[in-house]
Scaffold this motif. Structure first.
Motif: not given
Lengths: 163, 163
Positions: A10-13, A23-24, A29-31, B149-150
């Motif tokens: 997971c590339p979030y920090v 990340t955007e 994806a989550w929201t 996301a898309t």
DNA sequence: GAAGATTGAACGCTCAATCTTC
DNA sequence: GAAGATTGAGCGTTCAATCTTC
């Protein structure tokens, strides 16, 4: 359960202040899962309530029965299929029974159990799934559909293996 | 709204009995959305309730505030961000305020409005998004994430254009 | 004692009504 | 009269308790 999650794919920090910076794409994806579910179910619920006086859960139940062997299921099985609690399912069946869309029938082998049988009227109602298609499938192409099916299958799989 | 949906991109069929026969993939995508949402939110809710005594919606609200300018939002804006009704948001803020995680503050320009300010304690709580990642992002690769996301972005877009 | 089903209590949420300020 | 916010009523849902039958 209480061990720290290992961050691998997971590339979030997490920022210095400890607040997760997504990340955007992650945020979308989550929201998106939350919002899409909310938007779709809300629209469907309004539509079904206005047109047929049925809740989305009731329609889901009718759909499961329509797809079942002999168009009937035991109450517990129906609850499992719809993902609702048994108690809620019992009340939904109360409601659908009053409307004449289903019938409660005793089970031959087991006097404890109840079978919920779809009536002819209920079968007719179950037909009206067009709104689902309109709100949902019309907006997806084949590839996206496949990805959704795959991803959701994984997300709902028994357990997050290895955790 | 009441015209028949035109079936164009959707390869599902309606049987002679009028009951929609979905393809395996369609069914998986549709029930997947419902099931995935249910499974994820239920797991998170249980976890958050047990560990912090907070509902998922409360945590969502904290997260939105944490990401907002100055870590504060007007009540209506918070409701819009979380997708909840204003009344529900007001009650969530009641709850969070009792816990000392947020504060209600008057707005300089407009005496009608209220600003919800995240406190230091609330900021600390907002950190604990690890459970979200564990349940959700850990199970997705980059491509799938992008597709979600898309797709979700499209599904939640203003309106099913042309209907 | 366990499993299937129903009932009562409580929670989360929305809608409608109300109050205050623009 | 409209917009921001709060309060009351009601629905959908789950959990715990109960009853019946295995």
């Amino acid at each position: 359960m209480s061990d720290r999650p290992s961050i691998e794919r997971c590339p979030y920090v997490v920022g210095d202040d400890g607040v997760a910076r997504w990340t955007e794409t992650h945020a979308a994806a989550w929201t998106g899962l939350l919002d899409a579910h909310r938007a779709i179910t809300r629209a469907l619920e309004t539509e079904l309530e206005a047109e047929h006086g049925l809740s989305l859960s009731s329609v889901e139940a009718l759909g499961r029965l329509a797809g079942a062997e002999q168009r009937r299921l035991r109450l517990t099985a129906l609850a499992g299929a719809t993902g609702l609690s048994v108690s809620r399912t019992s009340r939904i069946v109360d409601f659908l029974e009053q409307r004449g869309l289903v019938e409660r029938r005793p089970v031959a082998d087991d006097a404890r159990a109840v079978e919920v049988q779809l009536t002819a009227a209920g079968r007719a109602q179950a037909t009206h799934f067009a709104s689902v298609q309109k709100r949902f499938f019309d907006q997806l192409d084949a590839g996206e559909l496949a990805t959704l099916a795959t991803v959701f299958g994984r997300l709902t799989a028994p357990a997050p293996a290895g955790s």
